[in-house]
Write a protein that holds these residues in place. Structure first.
Motif, short mmCIF file in Angstrom:
data_model
loop_
_atom_site.label_atom_id
_atom_site.label_comp_id
_atom_site.label_asym_id
_atom_site.label_seq_id
_atom_site.Cartn_x
_atom_site.Cartn_y
_atom_site.Cartn_z
N LEU A 1 38.68 28.81 48.39
CA LEU A 1 39.25 29.63 49.46
C LEU A 1 38.18 30.58 49.99
CD1 LEU A 1 42.65 30.55 47.76
CD2 LEU A 1 42.34 28.94 49.66
N TYR B 1 50.81 33.52 51.81
CA TYR B 1 50.06 32.92 52.92
C TYR B 1 50.07 31.40 52.81
CZ TYR B 1 48.32 37.68 53.07
OH TYR B 1 48.25 39.04 53.11
N TRP C 1 43.92 31.53 57.47
CA TRP C 1 45.00 32.18 56.72
C TRP C 1 46.11 32.64 57.67
CZ3 TRP C 1 44.50 34.01 51.36
CH2 TRP C 1 43.31 33.57 50.74
N THR C 2 47.36 32.29 57.35
CA THR C 2 48.51 32.77 58.12
C THR C 2 49.51 33.41 57.17
OG1 THR C 2 48.25 31.00 59.76
CG2 THR C 2 50.38 32.13 59.68
N GLU C 3 49.89 34.63 57.47
CA GLU C 3 50.84 35.35 56.61
C GLU C 3 52.23 34.75 56.71
OE1 GLU C 3 50.90 39.83 56.25
OE2 GLU C 3 52.90 39.51 57.15
N MET D 1 40.67 36.19 54.18
CA MET D 1 41.98 36.70 53.76
C MET D 1 42.28 37.99 54.51
SD MET D 1 43.26 37.55 49.87
CE MET D 1 45.01 37.69 49.49
N VAL E 1 47.23 28.56 53.83
CA VAL E 1 45.81 28.50 54.18
C VAL E 1 45.47 27.06 54.56
CG1 VAL E 1 43.46 29.02 53.45
CG2 VAL E 1 45.38 30.32 52.50
#
Length: 369
Positions: free
Chosen positions: A325, A222, A231-233, A330, A224
């Motif tokens: 985080l 990810y 969060w971006t995969e 997540m 972040v």
């Protein structure tokens, strides 16, 4: 052997130069189980080349994996034992040494489990030689089994690279998230890594690769943003499938202050604790991110390493501003194998076709993200 093929066009005497670079082991014969052998290849200091295609010359029955490194300096040996954590064996004919001898070391390519050929997008390539830090290529081959060599056999596994002499607009690099740690018998464990991007560059991830040994269920990565909230995969894949570089899940840029995160979810089905280590009976947690930048200067630091479980988890991370985080944000599927991959694993198959990453699916990246 480096072959420059010239195609001369009749109009205007335009020269186009194609590069074919064969990186092969010189019929080596390691006698020690789980040998890591390295072979060096000198690049031209004056004339850089730009590589955009990688294909393995091996099979999973011969080589557990092949890694290709760029180095600024190497040792005197042509072939040597370069295992990171093993000291060689009493019957090993190869001297021990590190992959690179100098201060600059980067991963360029990785292959395992019969992964197919990889072709980069048009306009993207790895810069080798010239004024880059990649003065040498060092190819590392992990020979997990050596029975054939003990019987007198030899091997010329390696990689076949293609590219050009003309500069490209975008230069590729590979960022690696990895961990140490161990997993107890009968347990599910998370091996996690996170590092803040502290260089003033804009990275565009376009492919990713997962790697564990036998216990890995799924690896996910990810980017972040916004103080740990967004969060971006980048990618999520079972490492039990062919360990190829696959297209990223989402188009996203990585900027200074963003955090790159990797997780390997493992389940220990053996009756002993399994530690991260170099042999097939150990484990590894690695999430590779292949990216490009505009121009010819990639990151100076392409590695993120943590101690792993039970010493380090994502809740231990703090960025340079003291932010943690937000693990509530997540993605809930971080440790789930995607449904389409479950079918491939069930059928004992994978994506073995040659893998070309298309220009129109990659280079149109949202530069505002």
């Amino acid at each position: 052997m480096l072959k420059i093929i010239l195609f001369i066009f009749q109009l205007g005497l335009v020269f186009s130069k194609q590069v074919d670079l064969d990186l092969l082991m010189p019929n080596v014969s390691p006698k020690v189980k789980d040998s890591y052998l390295c072979k060096k290849f000198k690049m031209d200091d004056l004339n850089p080349i730009y590589i955009n295609e990688f294909e393995a010359n091996s099979t999973k029955e011969i080589a557990h994996h092949i890694l290709l490194f760029g180095c600024d300096e190497v040792g005197e040996e042509d072939v040597w034992n370069c295992g990171e954590m093993n000291s060689g064996g009493v019957h090993d004919d190869y001297k021990q040494g590190p992959v690179c001898k100098g201060r600059k070391q980067s991963i360029i390519f990785a292959w395992a489990l019969d992964a197919p050929k990889l072709t980069l997008p048009k306009g993207v390539a790895f810069k080798l030689g010239g004024d880059s830090d990649n003065k040498y290529l060092v190819m590392q081959v992990h020979y997990a089994k050596v029975d054939n060599f003990i019987k007198g056999g030899s091997d010329n596994s390696g990689l076949k690279l293609k590219g050009q002499t003309e500069p490209v607009e975008y230069t590729a690099g590979v960022y690696l998230l990895s961990t140490g740690g161990y997993i107890n018998p009968g347990k599910v464990e998370y091996f996690e890594a996170a590092c803040e991007m502290n260089e003033d560059k804009v990275l565009h991830p376009f492919a990713y690769r997962t790697h564990t040994h036998k216990l890995g269920l799924v690896n996910s990565g990810y980017v972040v943003k916004h103080d740990g909230e967004d969060w971006t995969e980048i990618g999520r894949r079972s490492p039990q499938l062919p360990q190829m570089f696959d297209l990223v899940s989402n188009k996203v840029s990585v900027r200074k202050g963003d955090v790159l995160v990797g997780r390997c979810t493992m389940k220990n089905f053996v009756d002993r604790a399994v530690h991260v280590g170099p042999t097939g009976d150990d484990e590894m947690c690695r999430f590779y991110i292949m990216y490009y930048v505009k121009g010819d200067k990639i990151l100076t630091n392409n590695n993120c390493v943590t101690l792993g479980p039970p010493y380090w988890y994502l809740n231990n991370f703090k960025d340079s501003r003291g932010n943690k985080l937000n693990l509530d944000e997540m993605p809930s599927d971080a440790s789930e194998i995607p449904d389409e991959q479950k079918e491939l694993i069930k059928n004992g198959s994978g994506q073995h076709h040659d893998h070309e990453i298309k220009e129109n699916t990659i280079l149109k990246v949202d530069t505002k993200s």
